[in-house]
Design an enzyme around this catalytic site. Structure first.
Site, PDB file in Angstrom:
ATOM      1  CE  LYS A 163       5.770 -33.829 -60.003  1.00  0.00           C
ATOM      2  NZ  LYS A 163       5.262 -33.531 -61.353  1.00  0.00           N
ATOM      3  CG  ASP A 176       5.549 -30.077 -60.468  1.00  0.00           C
ATOM      4  OD1 ASP A 176       4.976 -30.578 -61.447  1.00  0.00           O
ATOM      5  OD2 ASP A 176       4.923 -29.751 -59.435  1.00  0.00           O
TER       6      ASP A 176
HETATM    7  P1  NDP Z   1       4.963 -22.704 -61.354  1.00  0.00           P
HETATM    8  O1  NDP Z   1       5.679 -22.752 -60.060  1.00  0.00           O
HETATM    9  O2  NDP Z   1       5.621 -22.107 -62.540  1.00  0.00           O
HETATM   10  O3  NDP Z   1       3.568 -21.966 -61.165  1.00  0.00           O
HETATM   11  C1  NDP Z   1       2.630 -22.432 -60.257  1.00  0.00           C
HETATM   12  C2  NDP Z   1       1.437 -21.524 -60.297  1.00  0.00           C
HETATM   13  O4  NDP Z   1       0.378 -22.114 -59.554  1.00  0.00           O
HETATM   14  C3  NDP Z   1       1.707 -20.172 -59.645  1.00  0.00           C
HETATM   15  O5  NDP Z   1       0.906 -19.207 -60.249  1.00  0.00           O
HETATM   16  C4  NDP Z   1       1.280 -20.425 -58.222  1.00  0.00           C
HETATM   17  O6  NDP Z   1       0.923 -19.271 -57.521  1.00  0.00           O
HETATM   18  C5  NDP Z   1       0.074 -21.306 -58.412  1.00  0.00           C
HETATM   19  N1  NDP Z   1      -0.107 -22.159 -57.245  1.00  0.00           N
HETATM   20  C6  NDP Z   1       0.785 -23.026 -56.707  1.00  0.00           C
HETATM   21  N2  NDP Z   1       0.285 -23.598 -55.613  1.00  0.00           N
HETATM   22  C7  NDP Z   1      -0.935 -23.051 -55.453  1.00  0.00           C
HETATM   23  C8  NDP Z   1      -1.950 -23.236 -54.491  1.00  0.00           C
HETATM   24  N3  NDP Z   1      -1.795 -24.090 -53.474  1.00  0.00           N
HETATM   25  N4  NDP Z   1      -3.102 -22.535 -54.659  1.00  0.00           N
HETATM   26  C9  NDP Z   1      -3.260 -21.657 -55.690  1.00  0.00           C
HETATM   27  N5  NDP Z   1      -2.313 -21.438 -56.631  1.00  0.00           N
HETATM   28  C10 NDP Z   1      -1.187 -22.125 -56.493  1.00  0.00           C
HETATM   29  O7  NDP Z   1       4.524 -24.213 -61.643  1.00  0.00           O
HETATM   30  P2  NDP Z   1       4.071 -24.885 -63.028  1.00  0.00           P
HETATM   31  O8  NDP Z   1       3.366 -23.901 -63.863  1.00  0.00           O
HETATM   32  O9  NDP Z   1       5.237 -25.589 -63.558  1.00  0.00           O
HETATM   33  O10 NDP Z   1       3.047 -25.995 -62.497  1.00  0.00           O
HETATM   34  C11 NDP Z   1       1.638 -25.766 -62.414  1.00  0.00           C
HETATM   35  C12 NDP Z   1       0.920 -27.099 -62.433  1.00  0.00           C
HETATM   36  O11 NDP Z   1       1.243 -27.792 -63.646  1.00  0.00           O
HETATM   37  C13 NDP Z   1       1.270 -28.081 -61.315  1.00  0.00           C
HETATM   38  O12 NDP Z   1       0.125 -28.838 -61.010  1.00  0.00           O
HETATM   39  C14 NDP Z   1       2.312 -28.981 -61.959  1.00  0.00           C
HETATM   40  O13 NDP Z   1       2.374 -30.238 -61.325  1.00  0.00           O
HETATM   41  C15 NDP Z   1       1.723 -29.091 -63.351  1.00  0.00           C
HETATM   42  N6  NDP Z   1       2.638 -29.513 -64.405  1.00  0.00           N
HETATM   43  C16 NDP Z   1       3.800 -28.844 -64.650  1.00  0.00           C
HETATM   44  C17 NDP Z   1       4.627 -29.242 -65.688  1.00  0.00           C
HETATM   45  C18 NDP Z   1       5.839 -28.490 -66.076  1.00  0.00           C
HETATM   46  O14 NDP Z   1       6.451 -28.857 -67.089  1.00  0.00           O
HETATM   47  N7  NDP Z   1       6.240 -27.456 -65.376  1.00  0.00           N
HETATM   48  C19 NDP Z   1       4.305 -30.437 -66.475  1.00  0.00           C
HETATM   49  C20 NDP Z   1       3.035 -31.023 -66.187  1.00  0.00           C
HETATM   50  C21 NDP Z   1       2.261 -30.577 -65.174  1.00  0.00           C
HETATM   51  P3  NDP Z   1       1.906 -18.699 -56.378  1.00  0.00           P
HETATM   52  O15 NDP Z   1       2.951 -17.952 -57.119  1.00  0.00           O
HETATM   53  O16 NDP Z   1       1.052 -17.858 -55.523  1.00  0.00           O
HETATM   54  O17 NDP Z   1       2.442 -19.907 -55.649  1.00  0.00           O
HETATM   55  O1  2IT Z   2       4.079 -33.201 -63.969  1.00  0.00           O
HETATM   56  C1  2IT Z   2       4.913 -33.264 -64.891  1.00  0.00           C
HETATM   57  O2  2IT Z   2       4.712 -33.947 -65.901  1.00  0.00           O
HETATM   58  C2  2IT Z   2       6.128 -32.452 -64.782  1.00  0.00           C
HETATM   59  N1  2IT Z   2       6.272 -31.720 -63.828  1.00  0.00           N
HETATM   60  C3  2IT Z   2       7.198 -32.564 -65.831  1.00  0.00           C
HETATM   61  C4  2IT Z   2       8.012 -33.803 -65.626  1.00  0.00           C
HETATM   62  C5  2IT Z   2       9.227 -33.941 -66.498  1.00  0.00           C
HETATM   63  O3  2IT Z   2       9.978 -34.887 -66.221  1.00  0.00           O
HETATM   64  O4  2IT Z   2       9.444 -33.170 -67.431  1.00  0.00           O
END
Ligand code: NDP
Ligand code: 2IT
Length: 452
Positions: free
Chosen positions: A130, A170
């Site tokens: 990561k 992420d």
């Molecule tokens: P995005 O940046 O697309 O969206 C993040 C969302 O979470 C936004 O709505 C953001 O709000 C909110 N957020 C972020 N930080 C905080 C905080 N400290 N408190 C409250 N809300 C918060 O990210 P993703 O959707 O890609 O990721 C969301 C989660 O999913 C993370 O935990 C990530 O690690 C996990 N994840 C993502 C994957 C992927 O493929 N993208 C894969 C697996 C897991 P704001 O706009 O206000 O910051």
């Molecule tokens: O938390 C996760 O699994 C991700 N942000 C996606 C990682 C990836 O390599 O696609």
């Protein structure tokens, strides 16, 4: 050495705390895994002798570097970038990059540790890593984001490669940022290779990668419900976050006949009792990615909704909860509220959104509780499929990929069920199942290598 000579769980956790001062998120993630693994390895001498858990909980390396860039007002800005390469026993390091002001070494170490188990659960050959930086993309111009991404990659490129370490998106890193970083990698190395996933379709990206995490989290939920003779259809779901994972989880809930009541961001949540349907989800997607807007504005656009500033959605009555924002966004008290309100299932779209107390509440109540390392693995799984397509220099069709994602999520569900059951009970402890199944695969590869 007799088993009684081995350090006990508390001793192990104390050691992790001592070696990682000021890193609470990392200690939390290791504790959650160790609680299950200590029980599992009681009678398995080789895992003790070769110190497998101790080794997985010590990253192969943590790379930290300065990222200097110039903003639109010609100010010189300095950020700290990282890549944590946790473990490559079963494949190249693989895991996302996070750009958010809350990024610290502790946060990235916890994420890389979790990723190691998650990637093993997918059944694909990927190790865990990561990266990220304490850069806040909010309010920055496209040019500022581009300059930051280029500067970040100007150091990162030395440490990554299609067979070494393959980052992806992420929080704060989506298609735009991956494009800038891929462009800079290609420019520096003169090599067009699958060094990043989540790429645009024009330059080696895979269909359904964007949707995969959110869709996968709902497929996992549907698998859990099906096993107990239930389904998503007709259920009320509350979702946190409004980014990539949240909007695609919402989309799949709606497709399966459920009703989505909430979405959120770091400023609060919106509650729409009419339900957030596909048209409204499309509005949120465009609002967050194209207009870079805030979720509060949903309530101005759709009059049936209310915005709750500074609050989280867990008090809204529901059947299903899908936390999709960030770590530790659902605590013990909120978990108790969910259970008391009749919530029957929680599927974690985010990584470690439920804190340790909250996880204990769900475990004790014996509701269906899918930890992030199982439920959100669909994203990295399709990243793995993107790597395969890049290596073979081909692109698979959407229907094929949709089916593969479904199959991979069912496979993860089966692996969790296999290791998460207890004699005399029909209940599956998915946290325990995911921890053990993920650990076993990585551990057995490490045993094969000897002491390295
Ligand atoms: P995005 O940046 O697309 O969206 C993040 C969302 O979470 C936004 O709505 C953001 O709000 C909110 N957020 C972020 N930080 C905080 C905080 N400290 N408190 C409250 N809300 C918060 O990210 P993703 O959707 O890609 O990721 C969301 C989660 O999913 C993370 O935990 C990530 O690690 C996990 N994840 C993502 C994957 C992927 O493929 N993208 C894969 C697996 C897991 P704001 O706009 O206000 O910051
Ligand atoms: O938390 C996760 O699994 C991700 N942000 C996606 C990682 C990836 O390599 O696609």
């Amino acid at each position: 050495m007799a088993l009684s000579d081995h350090v006990d769980l508390n001793g192990f956790i104390e050691g992790v705390k001592r070696r990682n001062p000021g890193q609470p998120e990392f200690v939390q993630a290791v504790t959650e895994v160790a609680e299950d693994i200590f029980d599992f390895i009681q009678d398995k001498e080789q895992y003790h002798k070769y110190q497998i858990l101790r080794r997985i909980a010590e990253p192969d390396r943590v790379i930290s570097f300065r990222v200097v860039w110039e903003d639109d007002n010609n100010n010189i800005r300095v950020q700290r970038g990282y890549r944590v390469q946790n473990n490559n026993a079963i494949g190249p390091y693989k895991g996302g990059i996070r750009f958010h002001p809350t990024v610290t070494e502790s946060v990235l170490k916890f994420l890389a540790f979790e990723q190691t188990f998650k990637n093993a659960l997918t059944g694909l050959p990927m190790g865990g890593g990561k990266g990220g930086a304490n850069f806040n993309p909010k309010g920055k111009s496209d040019h500022e984001v581009m300059r930051f991404c280029q500067s970040f990659m100007t150091e990162l490129y030395r440490h990554v490669g299609q067979n070494i370490d393959v980052p992806a998106g992420d929080i704060g890193v989506g298609g735009r940022e991956i494009g800038y970083m891929f462009g800079q990698y290609k420019r520096i190395t003169n090599s067009f290779e699958g060094v990043l996933t989540g790429k645009g379709l024009e330059y080696g990206g895979s269909l359904i990668r964007t949707e995969a995490t959110g869709y996968g989290a709902v497929y996992f939920l549907e698998n859990m419900l099906t096993r107990v003779g239930n389904s998503v259809e007709g259920k009320r779901a509350i979702i946190s976050g409004s980014g990539n994972v949240a909007t695609h989880a919402a989309e799949k809930i709606v497709q399966l006949g459920g009703k989505v009541l909430t979405l959120s961001d770091s400023e609060g949540f919106i509650h729409d009792p009419e339900g957030i349907d596909q048209e409204r989800i499309d509005w949120v997607k465009a609002h967050k990615t194209k207009r870079r807007g805030r979720i509060a504005e949903y309530a101005d656009e759709f009059k049936s909704a209310t915005f709750h500033a500074g609050e989280r959605p867990w008090g809204v009555e529901c059947d299903i909860a899908i936390p999709c924002a960030t770590q530790n966004e659902l605590n013990g008290r909120e978990a108790e509220t969910l259970v008391a309100n009749g919530c029957i299932a929680v599927s974690e779209g985010a990584n470690m959104p439920t804190d340790l107390e909250g996880a204990h509440v769900f475990k004790k109540a014996q509701i269906l509780f899918a930890p992030g390392k199982a439920a959100n693995a669909g994203g990295v799984a399709v990243s793995g499929l993107e790597m395969s397509q890049n290596s073979a220099r081909i692109s698979w069709k959407e229907a094929e990929l949709q089916q593969l994602l479904k199959d991979i999520m069912s496979g993860i569900h089966e692996r969790c069920a296999e290791h998460g059951g207890r004699a005399g009970s029909d209940h599956i402890d998915y946290v325990r199942g995911a921890n053990i199944a993920g650990f076993k695969k990585v551990a057995d590869a490490m045993l094969a290598y000897g002491v390295v």
